[in-house]
Design a protein around this motif. Sequence first.
Motif, PDB file in Angstrom:
ATOM      1  N   SER A  49      28.657  -4.625  47.382  1.00 46.45           N
ATOM      2  CA  SER A  49      27.383  -5.129  47.893  1.00 46.45           C
ATOM      3  C   SER A  49      26.641  -4.148  48.795  1.00 46.45           C
ATOM      4  O   SER A  49      25.443  -4.278  48.996  1.00 46.45           O
ATOM      5  CB  SER A  49      27.598  -6.439  48.643  1.00 46.45           C
ATOM      6  OG  SER A  49      28.489  -6.227  49.720  1.00 46.45           O
ATOM      7  N   SER A  50      27.354  -3.159  49.350  1.00 49.01           N
ATOM      8  CA  SER A  50      26.680  -2.186  50.214  1.00 49.01           C
ATOM      9  C   SER A  50      27.422  -0.852  50.191  1.00 49.01           C
ATOM     10  O   SER A  50      28.615  -0.792  49.912  1.00 49.01           O
ATOM     11  CB  SER A  50      26.576  -2.704  51.648  1.00 49.01           C
ATOM     12  OG  SER A  50      27.856  -2.784  52.231  1.00 49.01           O
ATOM     13  N   THR A  83      27.512   2.992  52.530  1.00 46.44           N
ATOM     14  CA  THR A  83      27.103   3.660  53.757  1.00 46.44           C
ATOM     15  C   THR A  83      26.903   5.140  53.441  1.00 46.44           C
ATOM     16  O   THR A  83      27.787   5.784  52.879  1.00 46.44           O
ATOM     17  CB  THR A  83      28.165   3.487  54.862  1.00 46.44           C
ATOM     18  OG1 THR A  83      28.336   2.091  55.104  1.00 46.44           O
ATOM     19  CG2 THR A  83      27.735   4.171  56.146  1.00 46.44           C
ATOM     20  N   GLU A 103      24.072   1.899  56.523  1.00 43.64           N
ATOM     21  CA  GLU A 103      24.462   0.943  55.485  1.00 43.64           C
ATOM     22  C   GLU A 103      23.248   0.550  54.652  1.00 43.64           C
ATOM     23  O   GLU A 103      22.175   0.283  55.181  1.00 43.64           O
ATOM     24  CB  GLU A 103      25.086  -0.291  56.132  1.00 43.64           C
ATOM     25  CG  GLU A 103      25.692  -1.237  55.126  1.00 43.64           C
ATOM     26  CD  GLU A 103      26.471  -2.356  55.774  1.00 43.64           C
ATOM     27  OE1 GLU A 103      26.598  -3.405  55.138  1.00 43.64           O
ATOM     28  OE2 GLU A 103      26.954  -2.181  56.909  1.00 43.64           O
ATOM     29  N   GLN A 104      23.445   0.546  53.327  1.00 46.93           N
ATOM     30  CA  GLN A 104      22.382   0.208  52.387  1.00 46.93           C
ATOM     31  C   GLN A 104      22.842  -0.947  51.506  1.00 46.93           C
ATOM     32  O   GLN A 104      23.935  -0.905  50.945  1.00 46.93           O
ATOM     33  CB  GLN A 104      22.035   1.412  51.502  1.00 46.93           C
ATOM     34  CG  GLN A 104      21.720   2.674  52.259  1.00 46.93           C
ATOM     35  CD  GLN A 104      20.473   2.553  53.110  1.00 46.93           C
ATOM     36  OE1 GLN A 104      19.519   1.882  52.741  1.00 46.93           O
ATOM     37  NE2 GLN A 104      20.494   3.195  54.274  1.00 46.93           N
ATOM     38  N   ASP A 105      22.004  -1.955  51.377  1.00 50.59           N
ATOM     39  CA  ASP A 105      22.314  -3.118  50.543  1.00 50.59           C
ATOM     40  C   ASP A 105      22.079  -2.758  49.077  1.00 50.59           C
ATOM     41  O   ASP A 105      20.963  -2.406  48.694  1.00 50.59           O
ATOM     42  CB  ASP A 105      21.430  -4.292  50.950  1.00 50.59           C
ATOM     43  CG  ASP A 105      21.684  -5.543  50.124  1.00 50.59           C
ATOM     44  OD1 ASP A 105      22.715  -5.610  49.425  1.00 50.59           O
ATOM     45  OD2 ASP A 105      20.843  -6.454  50.185  1.00 50.59           O
ATOM     46  N   ILE A 106      23.131  -2.820  48.266  1.00 47.94           N
ATOM     47  CA  ILE A 106      23.003  -2.538  46.834  1.00 47.94           C
ATOM     48  C   ILE A 106      23.336  -3.767  45.999  1.00 47.94           C
ATOM     49  O   ILE A 106      23.569  -3.659  44.799  1.00 47.94           O
ATOM     50  CB  ILE A 106      23.897  -1.347  46.412  1.00 47.94           C
ATOM     51  CG1 ILE A 106      25.365  -1.627  46.705  1.00 47.94           C
ATOM     52  CG2 ILE A 106      23.417  -0.054  47.065  1.00 47.94           C
ATOM     53  CD1 ILE A 106      26.332  -0.690  46.040  1.00 47.94           C
ATOM     54  N   SER A 107      23.328  -4.937  46.626  1.00 47.33           N
ATOM     55  CA  SER A 107      23.689  -6.164  45.914  1.00 47.33           C
ATOM     56  C   SER A 107      22.728  -6.465  44.766  1.00 47.33           C
ATOM     57  O   SER A 107      23.095  -7.148  43.816  1.00 47.33           O
ATOM     58  CB  SER A 107      23.770  -7.345  46.877  1.00 47.33           C
ATOM     59  OG  SER A 107      22.517  -7.556  47.506  1.00 47.33           O
ATOM     60  N   LYS A 165      28.796   0.978  41.177  1.00 47.07           N
ATOM     61  CA  LYS A 165      28.543  -0.379  41.665  1.00 47.07           C
ATOM     62  C   LYS A 165      29.420  -1.300  40.830  1.00 47.07           C
ATOM     63  O   LYS A 165      29.322  -1.330  39.623  1.00 47.07           O
ATOM     64  CB  LYS A 165      27.064  -0.722  41.489  1.00 47.07           C
ATOM     65  CG  LYS A 165      26.698  -2.204  41.599  1.00 47.07           C
ATOM     66  CD  LYS A 165      26.856  -2.725  42.996  1.00 47.07           C
ATOM     67  CE  LYS A 165      26.149  -4.030  43.250  1.00 47.07           C
ATOM     68  NZ  LYS A 165      26.594  -5.208  42.587  1.00 47.07           N
TER      69      LYS A 165
END
Length: 108
Positions: free
Chosen positions: A54-55, A57, A83-87, A107
């Motif tokens: 989901s994230s 860094t 931190e980056q949200d990749i959800s 992912k």
Amino acid sequence: MNKAILYLFILMLHLQVSAQTKEEKCESGKTVSVSTQQKVIAPTFSIHPNPANSSITLTGLTEAAVIYDMLGNEVMHIEKDGEQDISGLKEGIYFIHSNKQARKFVKS
């Protein structure tokens, strides 16, 4: 981004050293081979965890980063470390391009 550029990113990830050999004639008329090596610079930024759910860094960014999917489509733009949200991304392999370098992450 087209497929040729994406291929070059993948190649950058796997190259450590490239060599070039050149032949030249010296004053005596003999042919001399000259070889030079050029190191490929290691990425200056890091991604963790990898694979991620989901994230992720990012650390070490000195400029903005762009995330591309396997087809070369830009899917995300990142301005700074952290931190980056990749959800919102689908499962698969992605490439982050920044600092004139590329890294890949998965992912899951």
